[in-house]
Structures are given as structure tokens and as C-alpha cells.
Design a protein around this motif. Structure first.
Motif, PDB file in Angstrom:
ATOM      1  N   ILE A   5      15.959  -3.454  16.534  1.00 30.36           N
ATOM      2  CA  ILE A   5      15.722  -1.917  16.627  1.00 30.36           C
ATOM      3  C   ILE A   5      16.878  -1.354  15.631  1.00 30.36           C
ATOM      4  O   ILE A   5      16.435  -0.661  14.583  1.00 30.36           O
ATOM      5  CB  ILE A   5      15.873  -1.061  17.789  1.00 30.36           C
ATOM      6  N   VAL A   9      16.224   0.594  12.128  1.00 32.78           N
ATOM      7  CA  VAL A   9      16.541   1.837  11.821  1.00 32.78           C
ATOM      8  C   VAL A   9      17.324   1.715  10.399  1.00 32.78           C
ATOM      9  O   VAL A   9      16.885   2.776   9.737  1.00 32.78           O
ATOM     10  CB  VAL A   9      17.302   2.262  13.213  1.00 32.78           C
ATOM     11  N   SER A  12      14.984   1.528   7.786  1.00 32.78           N
ATOM     12  CA  SER A  12      14.350   2.817   7.502  1.00 32.78           C
ATOM     13  C   SER A  12      15.249   4.171   6.655  1.00 32.78           C
ATOM     14  O   SER A  12      14.933   4.793   5.806  1.00 32.78           O
ATOM     15  CB  SER A  12      13.599   3.519   8.668  1.00 32.78           C
ATOM     16  N   PHE A  70      12.436   8.871  13.949  1.00 32.63           N
ATOM     17  CA  PHE A  70      13.420   8.354  14.613  1.00 32.63           C
ATOM     18  C   PHE A  70      13.280   8.905  16.355  1.00 32.63           C
ATOM     19  O   PHE A  70      13.918   8.077  17.100  1.00 32.63           O
ATOM     20  CB  PHE A  70      14.850   9.193  14.357  1.00 32.63           C
ATOM     21  N   LEU A  73      11.625   5.933  17.212  1.00 34.28           N
ATOM     22  CA  LEU A  73      12.292   4.637  17.431  1.00 34.28           C
ATOM     23  C   LEU A  73      13.174   4.783  18.592  1.00 34.28           C
ATOM     24  O   LEU A  73      13.608   3.823  19.299  1.00 34.28           O
ATOM     25  CB  LEU A  73      13.236   4.542  16.059  1.00 34.28           C
ATOM     26  N   VAL A  76      11.332   3.746  21.715  1.00 36.26           N
ATOM     27  CA  VAL A  76      11.009   2.277  21.654  1.00 36.26           C
ATOM     28  C   VAL A  76      12.342   1.948  22.014  1.00 36.26           C
ATOM     29  O   VAL A  76      12.287   0.685  23.042  1.00 36.26           O
ATOM     30  CB  VAL A  76      10.725   2.066  20.197  1.00 36.26           C
ATOM     31  N   LEU A 126       4.404   4.753  16.328  1.00 39.91           N
ATOM     32  CA  LEU A 126       5.724   3.656  16.439  1.00 39.91           C
ATOM     33  C   LEU A 126       5.615   2.889  17.761  1.00 39.91           C
ATOM     34  O   LEU A 126       6.018   1.773  17.935  1.00 39.91           O
ATOM     35  CB  LEU A 126       6.974   4.495  16.125  1.00 39.91           C
ATOM     36  N   PHE A 130       5.489  -1.058  18.506  1.00 40.71           N
ATOM     37  CA  PHE A 130       6.403  -1.812  19.001  1.00 40.71           C
ATOM     38  C   PHE A 130       5.988  -2.258  20.391  1.00 40.71           C
ATOM     39  O   PHE A 130       6.659  -3.166  20.862  1.00 40.71           O
ATOM     40  CB  PHE A 130       7.831  -1.015  19.184  1.00 40.71           C
ATOM     41  N   LEU A 176       7.959  -0.688   8.121  1.00 42.84           N
ATOM     42  CA  LEU A 176       8.577  -1.224   9.281  1.00 42.84           C
ATOM     43  C   LEU A 176       8.281  -2.832   9.343  1.00 42.84           C
ATOM     44  O   LEU A 176       8.950  -3.774   9.581  1.00 42.84           O
ATOM     45  CB  LEU A 176       8.722  -0.585  10.453  1.00 42.84           C
TER      46      LEU A 176
END
Lengths: 472, 185
Positions: A5, A9, A12, A70, A73, A76, A126, A130, A176
Motif C-alpha cells: 500500500i 500510494v 500515485s 486516497f 486507499l 483498503v 479501489l 484490492f 496502480l
């Protein structure tokens, strides 16, 4: 999982940073104001264009889209930590059932919200993207699975999530997906012990190319590299599309640096390979029609190689080291390809445009020639090539500034200024020791820069005058 | 497009459902034509717990299953090896009662016959140069964050391992021992 992750991140955020540096949005309003003052457009036209641009920017979601990304993410990462916290009192059947329900629910919700606002659709998309990876982690934990190649689990996730990436209405998920594929290729191919880095106690990856690699490893690597190229060209927005072309030269350099059948431990051959790969990357981007900003990463890579090799003027002895036959053949092939590409391309290099191609071509070929010297086993050659690289960098930086000023490309001018300042600062640190000598050197360099600045300014004014006369 | 994506979602759910079901059935006697599942106890040396992909776990090393200890051919000719394990007579007291530890007694690279009355487990060669060894897939035990097992030391725990008739081992427990018992004379 948490590491993945963080990596994604970071990637991205880098992509956002790179996009933020692309031309357009921020420059539009002052450009329109200047156009209005010059009488090119009327005040009402300027207002209409600004309003249209604002609506367009809002539609593209801009900051809202990144907040949503975000948000997704973070959720996730949160689900990942919940899984990792290990609900050992809950039986396997309940865990699996709950996961299947969650996957089906999130997938359906993501499907229904695809065309809605980014704030809703993107986090769900997202999470769906994931969830198969989180599910693999849950199964590994629940059934105490170990001893296998952890990258195969990541590959399973990439395969299961590929359709989500290919059908996504937004660029976040494809970005991603591609970043994850790049990470898998480099980790699996070149890391000596994937196990010790990713999961202690495990051995090399199935994708490992070290000590030869298996047929499966080469086949899977070729498939992944092809997928990276195709996905980049088909799914990413134009400003991001060309960054991934650089994956291929970086991968070839990895083949030469790692203990593969193409291993090269001779700094001279590596120097030649590095400049050849950077040149090929630069020319390939030109052939693909990449703009100035889109090819900036390749330009920076080329300048960085020359700058790095400019330090070899400290090295009096010839370079030595083992170079495998495969590595030598590969380096020679790449060098030949770079030279042919430079000779055959209409836009062969740094800041090249019609009218400048001869100069760019000469610079690129000169660099290939200078770096070829490093493989000659004669003492003093690295020093000579190092001096040549200093001269090359100075010429390239000045040329970039000059051509940037002539073409009205601020990015080229900035790149040239940055390269020249870097060269001057590093040589000052190298050469001057005493305060007196450093002081004199700085004054001379300052005068040279002032002269260069004056010459650039005069060139710019001359161009403006000639364009005004042409307009009249 | 939505129909295609619904198909993708259904495929994902099906993959995880089938995989989960097969993992659950892998050690159920009678499931999927499986005839036998053996339970053995192995001495183990826990290593520092780490926190990666699937949470906290205790990394385990089995000296008794080491390729050299099991007298496997050196170097290993194939990527898999089968190791027969048998009770050693050494007994330890655990929270599940007194159990007898097992140890490797034979190694072969061709597949052993099923139902010969012995417990065989399959190991895969870790071909990293300089450290050829066998990996059995029981080298990690995932535990919760607060589990006291994260702090256990070598000799404090034994691993409870089940082996199905495909010779695949799975660790099902890491049990603390209270005291060692001498082997019966």
C-alpha cells in the motif's frame, strides 16, 4: 500488504506530482490575459474560455478525484490491517463466507456507482481492485500457507484484477495495476532473495532470472513486460503514457547489473550500456510523438548518465572487471541500435525540433563515442572520457537553453540551467580547495553565466521582433 | 460493459469459493476421496515474528526435517523430496497432553507409495545458491497481535502438523511445552 500500500500510494503521489508539472491548467489564465492585452482575443472570449476550462477541470475531478483515491486507499489499508489482526477465534468457513459476501457486495456496489461521482465510485472501485489481494492474505493466514513464492500470489491478484483495470473509467486503477506489475517484474527478476525481503524463509521467485532463470521465468517476464507496454499505451492518459517506456531500458540495465546470463561487472561496459539505453529511450519517445514534458524523464536520465560519468576524470587507471559474453553482445547490440536510431530518427535527441536535429544528432553520437572509450583497456582513458563528459554536459546544457529560448520552451531552458548549475557546483567541489581559488572560480563562473543569460535574452528579443515583423 | 464486469465479479467469487473449499477439504478424512490424515508433532525453533502480507507470524525452523539430517541425496536431484517421519520416543507434555515427537528417518526423491503405513511429507527444494535446503510449507504460523506465541523461544513450543495422503503437511497448532519427558527405556 502494508508495504504494498505504501509503495502504491507513493507511486500515485509521484504520478500526481508528474501530472502537476505538465503544461496547461495553471498557465492558462495568465496566457489568456496576455492574449487579451495583445488583442488576440476579446475580454468576453477570455471569460468564456476560463469558464469552460473551470467546468472541464471540475468534470475531470482534479483534487476531488485524488481525495477520493486516497480515501479508497486508506479504506483498503484499513481492511488489510483488520485481516492482519488475525481473528483466530473465527472458524475458516465463517471467514471465507464473510470474505465472499464482502467481495460480491463491494464488486456490485462498485459496478453500480461506476458512472457516479468520483467521491463514491473511486473508493469502491479501489476497494474492489484490492480485495482479491486482501483475500489471498486472508487465506494464507487462515490455512497457514507458507513455503511458496509470494510473488505468485501477487500475480494471481494482478490477473484477477486486470479486467477491473481495463474497464475502469478513471486512470487511477490502471496506474496502480501497471505500477504493481513493474514492481513484480523487477523484484522477481533481479532480487537475489525475494524471500528475505518480502517473506523471510522463502527462496527466489519463480520469476528470477538470476543464474540463467527458467523458461517459465523468461516467458512470464516477457508477458508482463508486454502487458505493461500495452496497458500504458491503451489505458493511461497522455501525460503519463510515456513514463512507462522507460521501464524497458531500465529492465535491460537490470539484466546487465544483476547476476543474470548477461551480467556485466565492468564499469566501462556498464557506462556504455547506460548511455546507449538512455539514448534509445529518448529517441523512442521522439518517435512515439511524446511532447517536451512527456520526454523529460528520458532527458533527465540522459543528462544524469553523462553527469555521473563526468566524475571519472578522477580515475587514472583503465576500468576492469568481468563482463559475460552475453552482456558484451547485449551492450553492443543496444549501442548499435542507439546509433542507428539517432541517425535514422527525425527528432534524435535532447530538445530536438526541425532545424535542430543535426546538432542533437551530433551530440547524441558524440556521447556514444565518448562512453565507448571506457571499454578501452588503456590507463588514462577514464580521465580523458571524464573530461569529455564534462564538455558534453556543458554543451548539452547550453544547447538546451539556447534551443529552448528559440522555441519558446521554458522546460528546456530550465533543464539546461539545472544541468549547467549542477555541473558547475560539482566541479567547484572537485577542483577548488583554497578560499582564494574558489573565490576566483566562482567570479569567473558567475561572469560566464551572466554572459550566457545576456545572450539568451538577446536571442529571445530577436525572435520576438522577427515574429512581430512577420505578423505585420 | 456491466454484464462483462458482473461476469468478472462472479469469476472472482467463484475462484475464492473453490479455492477456499479445496483448502478446507484438504485435511478432512473422507473429503474428495481422501483416505487418511495423520497428525505428527515436531520439535521446532521459533524465530522472530514479522509483520508482513497476512499479519503477524512466528517463523519456524525444523532441524529434524533438515535435508542433511534426513539423509537426502546431496545435491538434491529433483525439485521435490519426500521425507518419512516416525516417532522418536521422545515425549513432551503440552497443553494438549503428553505427545511423542517425530523425526525424519528416510528421504527419497521419487514419490512413495500410498498406504505403506508410514507418514511421508513432501518438501520443495530452495535452490538459492549456497543454501540448498528443503521447504515444507510449514515454516510459518500466523498468530494474532496479542498472542503469547510471538515471544516463545527455541525449545518452548512444538508444532502440531497434519499430513494428508498427498503427503502435504499443514501446521495446525504451535503448542507450548511444560516439561520434557525422557524417552522410555
Amino acid at each position: 500488504m502494508a508495504w504494498w500500500i505504501i509503495v502504491l500510494v507513493g507511486a500515485s503521489a509521484f504520478a500526481r506530482f508528474a501530472r502537476g508539472r505538465s503544461p496547461g491548467r495553471d498557465d492558462l489564465v495568465p496566457t489568456l490575459e496576455a492574449a487579451e492585452k495583445a488583442g488576440v482575443i476579446s475580454a468576453s472570449q477570455r471569460e468564456q474560455i476560463v469558464a469552460l476550462h473551470a467546468r472541464s477541470a471540475l468534470h475531470e475531478s482534479g483534487g476531488v478525484g485524488w481525495l477520493a483515491a486516497f480515501a479508497g486507499l486508506f479504506v483498503v489499508a484499513g481492511v488489510s490491517l483488520l485481516v492482519a489482526s488475525n481473528w483466530e477465534r473465527i472458524g475458516p468457513a465463517t471467514r471465507i463466507g464473510a470474505f465472499l459476501l464482502l467481495l460480491a457486495g463491494v464488486g456490485e456496489a462498485a459496478l453500480r456507482s461506476r458512472d457516479r461521482e468520483a467521491a463514491i465510485g473511486l473508493p469502491l472501485e479501489l476497494l474492489w481492485f484490492f480485495l482479491p489481494l486482501l483475500g489471498i492474505g486472508l487465506y494464507v493466514q487462515t490455512f497457514q500457507i507458507s513455503g511458496g513464492d509470494p510473488l505468485l500470489a501477487v500475480l494471481l491478484w494482478l490477473a484477477l484484477s486486470a479486467p477491473v483495470s481495463w474497464t475502469s473509467p478513471r486512470p487511477v486503477v490502471p496506474t496502480l495495476h501497471i505500477v504493481a506489475m513493474v514492481a513484480v517484474v523487477f523484484t522477481g527478476n533481479f532480487l537475489a532473495t525475494v524471500g528475505d525481503w518480502l517473506a523471510p524463509g522463502l527462496s527466489r521467485s519463480t520469476l528470477s532470472l538470476l543464474d540463467g532463470g527458467t523458461f517459465t521465468a523468461w516467458t512470464m517476464t516477457a508477458a508482463l513486460l508486454a502487458a505493461i507496454v500495452v496497458e500504458s499505451l491503451r489505458l493511461l492518459p497522455r501525460p503519463h503514457r510515456f513514463h512507462f517506456v522507460g521501464v524497458l531500458p531500465a529492465w535491460v540495465l537490470g539484466l546487465l547489473c544483476a547476476a543474470t546470463p548477461f551480467h556485466v561487472a565492468h564499469p566501462g561496459w556498464l557506462a556504455l550500456a547506460a548511455i546507449s539505453l538512455a539514448t534509445t529511450w529518448l529517441v523512442a519517445l521522439g518517435a512515439l510523438g511524446a511532447g517536451t514534458n512527456e520526454s523529460s524523464s528520458a532527458s533527465i536520465a540522459w543528462l544524469a548518465v553523462v553527469w555521473g560519468l563526468s566524475f571519472t576524470w578522477h580515475t587514472p587507471d583503465a576500468f576492469s572487471g568481468h563482463a559475460s559474453a552475453g552482456g558484451i553482445v547485449l551492450t553492443l547490440l543496444v549501442t548499435a541500435a542507439a546509433a542507428l536510431a539517432v541517425l535514422g530518427s527525425p527528432s534524435p535527441g535532447l530538445g530536438s525540433r526541425p532545424g535542430h536535429s543535426a546538432r542533437s544528432r551530433l551530440l547524441m553520437l558524440a556521447a556514444l563515442g565518448v562512453e565507448s572509450l571506457y571499454i578501452v583497456p588503456i590507463d588514462g582513458i577514464p580521465w580523458l572520457a571524464g573530461v569529455g563528459n564534462n564538455a558534453l554536459l556543458a554543451v548539452a546544457a547550453t544547447g538546451l537553453m539556447w534551443q529552448g529560448a528559440e522555441a519558446g520552451q521554458a522546460a528546456w531552458v530550465n533543464l539546461g540551467v539545472g544541468a549547467l548549475l549542477l555541473l558547475l557546483v560539482t566541479r567547484f567541489l572537485d577542483v577548488f580547495g583554497s578560499l582564494f581559488a574558489s573565490g576566483l572560480g566562482l567570479i569567473v563562473a558567475g561572469l560566464l553565466l551572466a554572459g550566457l543569460s545576456l545572450a539568451l535574452e538577446r536571442t529571445r528579443r530577436r525572435l520576438l521582433r522577427s515574429s512581430d515583423e512577420a505578423a505585420r | 460493459m456491466r454484464h462483462v464486469l458482473r461476469g468478472v465479479l462472479a469469476l472472482q467469487v467463484a475462484v475464492f469459493a473453490i479455492w477456499g473449499r479445496s483448502l478446507m477439504a484438504a485435511y478432512e478424512p473422507g473429503a474428495a476421496g481422501r483416505k487418511s490424515v495423520a497428525t505428527v508433532w515436531l520439535a521446532t525453533e521459533p524465530i522472530d515474528p514479522r509483520d508482513l502480507l497476512a499479519g503477524n507470524y512466528v517463523a519456524l525452523r525444523y532441524g529434524s526435517l533438515d535435508a542433511e539430517h534426513a539423509k537426502c541425496p546431496k545435491p538434491l536431484e529433483r525439485d521435490t523430496a519426500y521425507v518419512a517421519i516416525a516417532p522418536t520416543g521422545r515425549r513432551v507434555v503440552t497443553s494438549e497432553g503428553e505427545v511423542e515427537l517425530s523425526d525424519a528417518v528416510e528421504c527419497r526423491t521419487d514419490r512413495p507409495p500410498r498406504g505403506d503405513g508410514r507418514v511421508w511429507i513432501v518438501g520443495h527444494r530452495d535452490a538459492t545458491p549456497g543454501r540448498e535446503r528443503l521447504v515444507y510449507g510449514i515454516e510459518r504460523m500466523y498468530v494474532s497481535e496479542s498472542s503469547p506465541l510471538r515471544n516463545v523461544r527455541s525449545g518452548d513450543v512444538v508444532a502440531k502438523v497434519v499430513v494428508n495422503d498427498s503427503f502435504a503437511p499443514r501446521i495446525v497448532g504451535l503448542v507450548t511445552t511444560s516439561r520434557n519427558t525422557e524417552p522410555p527405556r
